[in-house]
Motif scaffolding. Sequence first.
Motif, short mmCIF file in Angstrom:
data_model
loop_
_atom_site.label_atom_id
_atom_site.label_comp_id
_atom_site.label_asym_id
_atom_site.label_seq_id
_atom_site.Cartn_x
_atom_site.Cartn_y
_atom_site.Cartn_z
N UNK A 377 60.02 -15.00 -56.60
CA UNK A 377 60.15 -15.98 -55.52
C UNK A 377 59.98 -15.25 -54.19
N UNK A 378 58.86 -15.45 -53.55
CA UNK A 378 58.57 -14.79 -52.29
C UNK A 378 57.36 -13.89 -52.42
N UNK A 379 56.38 -14.06 -51.53
CA UNK A 379 55.14 -13.30 -51.60
C UNK A 379 54.97 -12.30 -50.49
N UNK A 380 56.08 -11.70 -50.06
CA UNK A 380 55.99 -10.59 -49.11
C UNK A 380 55.75 -9.29 -49.86
N UNK A 462 62.88 -12.55 -48.21
CA UNK A 462 62.81 -12.05 -46.85
C UNK A 462 64.06 -12.26 -46.02
N UNK A 463 63.87 -12.48 -44.73
CA UNK A 463 64.98 -12.47 -43.78
C UNK A 463 64.97 -13.71 -42.90
N UNK A 464 66.06 -13.86 -42.15
CA UNK A 464 66.21 -14.94 -41.17
C UNK A 464 66.66 -14.29 -39.86
N UNK A 587 63.71 -9.38 -30.04
CA UNK A 587 63.22 -8.45 -31.06
C UNK A 587 64.37 -7.72 -31.74
N UNK A 588 65.46 -8.42 -31.97
CA UNK A 588 66.64 -7.79 -32.55
C UNK A 588 66.62 -7.73 -34.06
N UNK A 589 67.70 -7.23 -34.63
CA UNK A 589 67.84 -7.13 -36.07
C UNK A 589 67.88 -8.52 -36.71
N UNK A 590 67.46 -8.56 -37.97
CA UNK A 590 67.47 -9.79 -38.73
C UNK A 590 68.49 -9.70 -39.85
N UNK A 591 68.74 -10.82 -40.51
CA UNK A 591 69.71 -10.89 -41.60
C UNK A 591 69.03 -11.34 -42.89
N UNK A 592 69.61 -11.04 -44.06
CA UNK A 592 68.99 -11.46 -45.32
C UNK A 592 68.95 -12.98 -45.45
N UNK A 603 64.02 -6.23 -51.37
CA UNK A 603 63.42 -6.31 -50.04
C UNK A 603 64.36 -6.79 -48.96
N UNK A 604 63.83 -7.51 -47.99
CA UNK A 604 64.61 -7.91 -46.83
C UNK A 604 65.75 -8.86 -47.16
N UNK A 605 65.66 -9.59 -48.27
CA UNK A 605 66.78 -10.48 -48.62
C UNK A 605 67.97 -9.69 -49.15
N UNK A 606 67.82 -8.38 -49.33
CA UNK A 606 68.96 -7.48 -49.60
C UNK A 606 69.50 -6.97 -48.27
#
Length: 634
Positions: A377-380, A462-464, A587-592, A603-606
């Motif tokens: 699930x997710x194509x990054x 990914x991330x949010x 341009x700050x940090x993102x969250x999972x 990946x980013x969802x971790x």
Amino acid sequence: MRLTDGVRLGAVPAPSRVLFGPHETNLGRGRGISDRHVAYYAARAAGGAGVIVTETASVHASDWPYERAPLAAECGQGWAAVAEACRPHGAVVLAGLGHSGSQGASAFLQSALWAPSRVPDVASREMPTEMEQDEIDELVVGFAAEAESAVQAGMDGVEIEAGQYSLLRQFLSGLTNQRGDAYGEDKTRLLSEVLAAVRRAVGDRVVGLRLSCDELAPWAGITPEQAAGIVEAVLDRIDYLVVVRGSAMGTSATRPDLHTEPGFNIDLCRQIREVVGGRALVVLQGSVVEHQQAQQALDGGVADLVEMTRAQIADPRLVELVRAGHADRVRPCVLCNQKCRVRDNRNPIVSCIGEPFSGHEGECGSVAGPPRNVLVVGGGPAGLEAARVLAEGGHAVEVAERSDRLGGTASLAAEVGGRGRLRWILDWLEAEVRRLGVRVTLGTEITEADLDTDRDVLVATGSVPGPRAYEVLGGTVVDVVDLLGGCSPAAGPVVVFDPVGDAVGVGVAELLAGQGWETAIVTQDQVVGTQLALTGDLADANGRLQRAGVRLAKRSLLREVHPDHVVLEDTFTAQRRTLPCATLIHCGHRLPNPQLAEWPRAGDCVAPRTIHEAILEGRRAARDIAALVGGGVR
């Protein structure tokens, strides 16, 4: 002549005209060549490299330039192991030998650095000691003795370092050699003595020379015209010459990142090859990472061999894939320097954002096993890498991507100023999953109700956007992902808020300024883009920003956003000031991404990080899934 054709270095045949050059790896254990080195070099030999030069080893105990720097006196056993591992593949294996002089580090030895003259190093600002004659004699003996040790260990010869980080270059240069004796009157004298001694020590084995032919400091440094004279003076003692540029005056010049076009040394190499006149082989160096450019250099008479070091870090199989007619399957090098440039205080092991097992060849796991049915699930980059590895192992894989294209936020990162080459990794991943028969479904959002235990599931969503530690009292705030996705700023000044300090904020500011926007960038640090020191782009990036007219608001915390301005606070004094602003780019940090949190993730969802961690975790997840013996997992 073709890139994949064999070539003779003196009396020794090499299977291709591709050289894997010496570079810092941090693979050492102590100061020797380790088992990790052996696996690293053997992988490139198996992939078709014609010549492999091991990490430059110091020829004298007075030199300890970085913590895991090899010391030649401790490398004999390791050299023998490397030679034995590479020999079945036919690669010519040479020991890199050098001394970094005033560009070393006194912290490890706690003694003065050696140098031709008392000229402080421009980077460390440390004052070295001027070498006396007995120390010069020791150095010459050291080069000869360690060259002899290398060939006794089974190496095919040596490469002598007179390039960017080199005491021999320091003796050649008016920037650093201000002696009044014979070594100052004839600046080639020490290099000539060293090469003569090395030639006597190794006989008809290979002797190569890596020479800085342009220090990019024409007021006193080595110029191409002076380099021609140096080459003439030593040509009868070497089998090949690697033409490089740079010195302590510009450390990004020898190994620049993706902002510098590949093949930057082509003209310099052609000029020096005319001087050589066929009396030795000439090697082109300079960010050559594409086989087409390498072949063009050979066809155009620029060089006889081409150094493709970073390209072979990205894909050890480069030569064999080109030879087999599968050049389109070579994993691209994007020249980002994020994981292969390791000379910093973190002591990272050499690796690659696209090939995270580089430097870790002895730790690669298998994805073989009973065929499994997997939904990614997710194509990054994490999802694509997991799908690629699983499909290559014979498993049935589907990738479901919510948007209308693959690549995730990494595809947006490629839109940042100067970083378009990042798209190459994503294009390669997509081409590979399609070649391997992975089913790709776009425009489909997977929910918990769509999942069952009939197949294994990997979530790579990914991330949010992350938290914002400032008040929005009006005005327009645009997340950088939305900006790169097509959202335009409001009319008026644009402020880029960069609390991270990596390539994103700097690149976005460059991009906007280049489009004609009045642009400022805000950072809490004393220098904009502090993390770019790790890739060698820090000084160049700040220069680009200033040339583009970007206003640099340093040592500043963002406190408030208003319709026509932002409020900044000085990090030292807490004094507040305003800056005109119609649109703030965050341009700050993102969250999972919290969706499907109960399933295996990568990946980013971790944790949102870089493309390297995403690809690494995607590969590890694929290995873990392939190791299962039961049904679907949560």
